[in-house]
Structures are given as structure tokens and as C-alpha cells.
Scaffold this motif. Sequence first.
Motif, PDB file in Angstrom:
ATOM      1  N   HIS A   1      -8.015  -4.600   6.629  1.00  0.00           N
ATOM      2  CA  HIS A   1      -7.118  -3.959   6.277  1.00  0.00           C
ATOM      3  C   HIS A   1      -6.544  -3.061   7.385  1.00  0.00           C
ATOM      4  O   HIS A   1      -6.097  -1.968   7.448  1.00  0.00           O
ATOM      5  CB  HIS A   1      -7.550  -2.633   5.068  1.00  0.00           C
ATOM      6  CG  HIS A   1      -8.131  -3.314   3.888  1.00  0.00           C
ATOM      7  ND1 HIS A   1      -7.348  -3.904   2.983  1.00  0.00           N
ATOM      8  CD2 HIS A   1      -9.313  -3.594   3.598  1.00  0.00           C
ATOM      9  CE1 HIS A   1      -7.774  -4.620   2.075  1.00  0.00           C
ATOM     10  NE2 HIS A   1      -9.042  -4.410   2.424  1.00  0.00           N
TER      11      HIS A   1
ATOM     12  N   CYS B   1      -1.588  -5.813   5.567  1.00  0.00           N
ATOM     13  CA  CYS B   1      -3.138  -5.772   6.252  1.00  0.00           C
ATOM     14  C   CYS B   1      -3.461  -7.229   6.422  1.00  0.00           C
ATOM     15  O   CYS B   1      -2.545  -8.106   5.896  1.00  0.00           O
ATOM     16  CB  CYS B   1      -3.779  -5.368   5.147  1.00  0.00           C
ATOM     17  SG  CYS B   1      -3.708  -3.469   4.483  1.00  0.00           S
TER      18      CYS B   1
ATOM     19  N   CYS C   1      -5.286  -2.664  -1.308  1.00  0.00           N
ATOM     20  CA  CYS C   1      -5.671  -1.406  -1.047  1.00  0.00           C
ATOM     21  C   CYS C   1      -4.719  -0.136  -0.859  1.00  0.00           C
ATOM     22  O   CYS C   1      -5.239   0.730  -0.802  1.00  0.00           O
ATOM     23  CB  CYS C   1      -6.297  -1.427   0.418  1.00  0.00           C
ATOM     24  SG  CYS C   1      -5.111  -1.539   1.717  1.00  0.00           S
TER      25      CYS C   1
ATOM     26  N   CYS D   1      -0.793  -4.588   0.051  1.00  0.00           N
ATOM     27  CA  CYS D   1      -2.114  -5.000  -0.054  1.00  0.00           C
ATOM     28  C   CYS D   1      -2.688  -4.287  -1.308  1.00  0.00           C
ATOM     29  O   CYS D   1      -2.275  -3.369  -1.633  1.00  0.00           O
ATOM     30  CB  CYS D   1      -2.866  -4.664   1.080  1.00  0.00           C
ATOM     31  SG  CYS D   1      -4.694  -5.369   1.087  1.00  0.00           S
TER      32      CYS D   1
HETATM   33 ZN   LIG Z   1      -5.210  -3.539   2.764  1.00  0.00          ZN
END
Ligand SMILES: [Zn+2]
Length: 413
Positions: free
Chosen positions: A253, A270, A265, A263
Motif C-alpha cells: 500500500h 497503491c 484499502c 485500492c
Molecule cells: Zn492500498
Amino acid sequence: MNHLMQTLGFGSEDRNNGVSYKKYLLKKQIIEIFYKEGNKTIPKLCEITNNSVPNITNLLGELSNDGWICSFGMGHSKGGRKPTLYGINTNIGYILGIDLSRQYTRMCIFNLHNNYIGEILELNEGLSNSGNILTFLKESVDKLLNTNNIQIEQILGIGIAIPGFIDIRKGVSYSYPQLGDKPLKETFEDILNRPVFIEHDTRTIALGEKWFGLAKNITDVLFLNIGSGIGLSMILNGNLFRGHSGFSGEFGHIQMDPEGELCYCGKVGCLETVASGTAIVKRSKEIILKGKNTLISKITDNNPEKIKLKTIIDAANLGDQFAIELLEEASEYLSKGISILIHLFNPEAIIIGGEMAYADSLIKDPIQQKISKYTITLMKQDTQILVSQLKGEAALLGTLPVVMSKLFSEEFS
Ligand SMILES: [Zn+2]
């Protein structure tokens, strides 16, 4: 009272008895030595533990009567009679290792000589696609035990390698709510009825490499776990580094492209969005759907939904140009990331593991070429880029030191 204490002859009435406790600790130490270093003679054990021959002979007698150890032929002699070699009885108990992933699960039983018992049970179900994960695990473990004719009581401990965010202070997973909000150890012990020890999957791979693979004699080494995601684990000064909360190693990340894709996340661009197995598969599908002629389509019966990272690697290994190019493209981003790691940690080696290890030189060579662009020459020369030889088995093997360290000695790993 844990199971091991009982089997080593340490009863609850002995808790306040210093002599019994000392004896129990020495027995554990002897088993630990056998496990880590292999079979030993009595003189050698006396030397390592700094104990007398009568004392060690007496303890070995008790361990032998309890079934923990047995003799394994004769050792070397510097003259005179050859001394007997002792080691752990192969049938005293087993370790069950489980590599629990998002999309698959692998499990296997090992004896205390680190030998596989039977075959690895490989299942195409994991944390994200198995319905009730706990029921699935319980049924799979029962199946593995039945196949190998082993009773659950013979399992000394179960090691589970698990992905995602695990809080080491609370022992809970933040990534898989389906595992409940209790500490994972308790959750798994409730269903499996044996002592369970958890470790993050990428760190388990590091332990597998440190104990059984390329990192055996290296004290500063980094491991990249490249599969559906990209994880990093670190052995620094010979010790596994976890970070303050256990969240270290979220290498996947770091940002590669500020204008890139969103992403999972929550951040943008990332490394995982451009160089993970998931990203490579996604890119291959997009280009194939535009009419690209490639072996990947042949291998997957023209069904893009069947494409996995391993399919692309298989095609690349067969010489498919498009598949090789996909790996090269990913290697550009990986090299940028790896150069950051070299600058920060100055490791002796970086080992590429996980599913990507099957690509071997097809990923290693382009990375090695490209890191020259991004890394200070002096530092690059000092770091070897290696590809795991344990491949997909590193995580499974890494569960062994996880379990043994907890059963026998906290400093074990
Ligand atoms: Zn990420």
C-alpha cells in the motif's frame, strides 16, 4: 495446565515444587535441542545444557519411558565405544499446519522431525469464498486427520497462517469479520479443541524461509509475499520484526501512481493496484477481451474468468510473449518498491515468495535489471535478489516454528 506440561510429567501438585519445575524446564530444553538441532549423544547434551552425565541420563530415561524420545543408532567416537544418539520419537505427536488464505486453504500434518505426514490437503476455498469459514475448517481438519489415520489428541499444536490486519495485542483480525470479535486463538481452539497459535501469513513465510529455506544463515533479510496481494516481512538482526501493533510490512500500500486506481484499502495507486496477482490478472483480462492472441486463453478454455496469477506464470514459463510482458510490466513497479526497501534496510537478501515464486527468473531477472535504475549502486551490489525454493509451501512450513516456539520456548523463533 497445558497439555505439554502433563505429557512431560509436570502435574498441578508440582507447581510450587522448584525441583520438579527445574526438571520439567530441562526436559523441555532437551526436546527443544533435539527439535532444532537433531539427534544428540549424552555427552553433547551435557555440554549444551551444562549438566552432569547422571542427571541427563536420568532425564533421558524418564523422557524415554514417557515415549518422548528414543535412540537413533550410534554417534561418532573420538576413540573407544561409540555413544548412542538420542532424538525425538517420531510418533510422539504431530503438528498441524494450516495456510489459510483468501481464496484457498492448504493444510498438512508434520511429525516432530519436520517431515510431512501424507500429502498436503489443498482446497479452493478460503476466507473469502468458503461460506462458514469455521465449519469449513473443522470439516477439513477432520478429513485430513481421517485420511492419515491420526486422532486429534495426537496433535500437540495447530499453527495457522492468516492474512490481513491482525492486532497482536488483542489477537483479533480486523480484515475478516466472519472470524468473530474474540481473539482468533480462542475462536479456533473452540472449534478445533487443540492449542492453536496464529501468525500473519507473510511472517509465517519468513519463518519458513528462515528455518527451512534460503534464509537459513542470513540475519538481515526481507521477504516479499506476492500473490493476490503484496506483503512484506522482515528478519532484522536475526529476529522477526512485527512493528508496534503487528501491522508492519504493508508494502503493497505504498503509492506508486498518484493518478492511479482506487485500492481496496481506500488509497489511490497503491503498489497492489499495479503489481499484485489481482492487478496482473485484471490487466490480462482487459487486453484479452480486446482480442489479444495468447496461450493464456488456451490454458483457460477461452474463459477469462478462469485466469489466475498462476495461469499467467504457467503461460510465461511456456514462452508466451504476452504473459512475459505482463510480468515485466509488474516488475517495473516492484523494482521501484524494492529499491526503497534496499535504501531503508540495506538487507543481505530480498526473497521473492508466494505464488510469484513460480515465475522464478521471469520475475527475478527483470527486477534485477530495473533496480539498477532506482538504487544507489553501492547498496544494490550488497543485496541479493532471490526467489523462494519452497514456493507455496513456505507458509505451511513456517507454522512449525510458530507452534514449536510457543510450546517449548518463547525465544525459539
Ligand atoms: Zn492500498
